[in-house]
Write a protein that holds these residues in place. Structure first.
Motif, PDB file in Angstrom:
ATOM      1  N   ASP A 162       0.818  -1.056   0.025  1.00 39.75           N
ATOM      2  CA  ASP A 162       0.101   0.112  -0.054  1.00 39.75           C
ATOM      3  C   ASP A 162       0.734   1.139   0.039  1.00 39.75           C
ATOM      4  O   ASP A 162       0.463   2.365  -0.687  1.00 39.75           O
ATOM      5  N   LYS A 163       2.020   1.219   0.619  1.00 41.31           N
ATOM      6  CA  LYS A 163       2.928   2.285   0.829  1.00 41.31           C
ATOM      7  C   LYS A 163       3.633   2.676  -0.639  1.00 41.31           C
ATOM      8  O   LYS A 163       3.839   3.715  -1.046  1.00 41.31           O
ATOM      9  N   PHE A 164       3.911   1.358  -1.234  1.00 47.94           N
ATOM     10  CA  PHE A 164       4.550   1.453  -2.595  1.00 47.94           C
ATOM     11  C   PHE A 164       3.676   2.213  -3.458  1.00 47.94           C
ATOM     12  O   PHE A 164       4.065   3.134  -4.324  1.00 47.94           O
ATOM     13  N   TYR A 165       2.364   1.538  -3.572  1.00 50.25           N
ATOM     14  CA  TYR A 165       1.562   2.238  -4.523  1.00 50.25           C
ATOM     15  C   TYR A 165       1.126   3.655  -4.234  1.00 50.25           C
ATOM     16  O   TYR A 165       0.795   4.374  -5.210  1.00 50.25           O
ATOM     17  N   PHE A 166       1.133   3.798  -3.085  1.00 47.92           N
ATOM     18  CA  PHE A 166       0.713   5.314  -2.572  1.00 47.92           C
ATOM     19  C   PHE A 166       1.714   6.211  -3.305  1.00 47.92           C
ATOM     20  O   PHE A 166       1.511   7.344  -3.703  1.00 47.92           O
ATOM     21  N   LEU A 167       2.959   5.997  -3.088  1.00 53.72           N
ATOM     22  CA  LEU A 167       4.286   6.795  -3.436  1.00 53.72           C
ATOM     23  C   LEU A 167       4.362   6.835  -4.848  1.00 53.72           C
ATOM     24  O   LEU A 167       4.094   7.693  -5.425  1.00 53.72           O
ATOM     25  N   MET A 168       3.900   5.759  -5.552  1.00 56.84           N
ATOM     26  CA  MET A 168       3.842   5.605  -7.163  1.00 56.84           C
ATOM     27  C   MET A 168       2.825   6.356  -7.711  1.00 56.84           C
ATOM     28  O   MET A 168       2.853   7.269  -8.643  1.00 56.84           O
ATOM     29  N   ASP A 169       1.519   6.446  -6.943  1.00 52.65           N
ATOM     30  CA  ASP A 169       0.509   7.062  -7.577  1.00 52.65           C
ATOM     31  C   ASP A 169       0.606   8.648  -7.541  1.00 52.65           C
ATOM     32  O   ASP A 169       0.231   9.414  -8.304  1.00 52.65           O
ATOM     33  N   SER A 170       1.416   9.062  -6.402  1.00 53.56           N
ATOM     34  CA  SER A 170       1.660  10.413  -6.207  1.00 53.56           C
ATOM     35  C   SER A 170       2.629  10.899  -7.297  1.00 53.56           C
ATOM     36  O   SER A 170       2.735  11.997  -7.905  1.00 53.56           O
ATOM     37  N   LEU A 171       3.758   9.991  -7.681  1.00 49.57           N
ATOM     38  CA  LEU A 171       4.475  10.207  -8.749  1.00 49.57           C
ATOM     39  C   LEU A 171       3.541  10.288 -10.168  1.00 49.57           C
ATOM     40  O   LEU A 171       3.972  10.969 -11.042  1.00 49.57           O
TER      41      LEU A 171
END
Length: 115
Positions: free
Chosen positions: A95-104
């Motif tokens: 979830d943290k990975f997807y959150f960071l990548m979604d912000s990018l």
């Protein structure tokens, strides 16, 4: 590892590609640092418990010409690749990975496509 235009981590739901609208100033705004050779680097520790210092290292390196990138998740030493997507034991890290990548993706650094 060579710079790629698109990367899909093993067992990840998405393929990430460099956005054609990527800008250098956006990378600097997003706390990417510039290496000695001019590439843009971002390192984040994916932790289950915030500020614990225990987790896996996400590293993104974008070529200085903004034409390709490297993306990997390793142990804290940076030597062994880790697959956080292989089981639901790492659901929080996923979830943290997807959150960071979604912000990018939102800031037009990457585009994503479901596999």
């Amino acid at each position: 590892m060579a710079f790629e235009k698109s990367i899909s981590l093993k067992d990840c739901q998405y393929t990430y590609t460099i956005d054609p609208n990527i800008k250098k100033y956006t990378l600097k705004d997003l706390t990417f640092s510039e290496s000695k050779v001019g590439h843009y680097e971002l390192s984040r520790l994916l932790e289950e418990v915030p500020n614990s210092g225990k987790g896996f290292l996400l590293k993104i390196v974008i070529h200085k010409e903004l034409t390709g990138f490297k993306l990997n998740i390793t142990d804290q030493s940076g030597l062994r690749l880790v697959n956080i997507f292989k089981s639901d034991d790492h659901k929080i890290l996923q979830d943290k990975f997807y959150f960071l990548m979604d912000s990018l993706v939102e800031r037009q650094v990457f585009t994503k496509k479901e596999q």
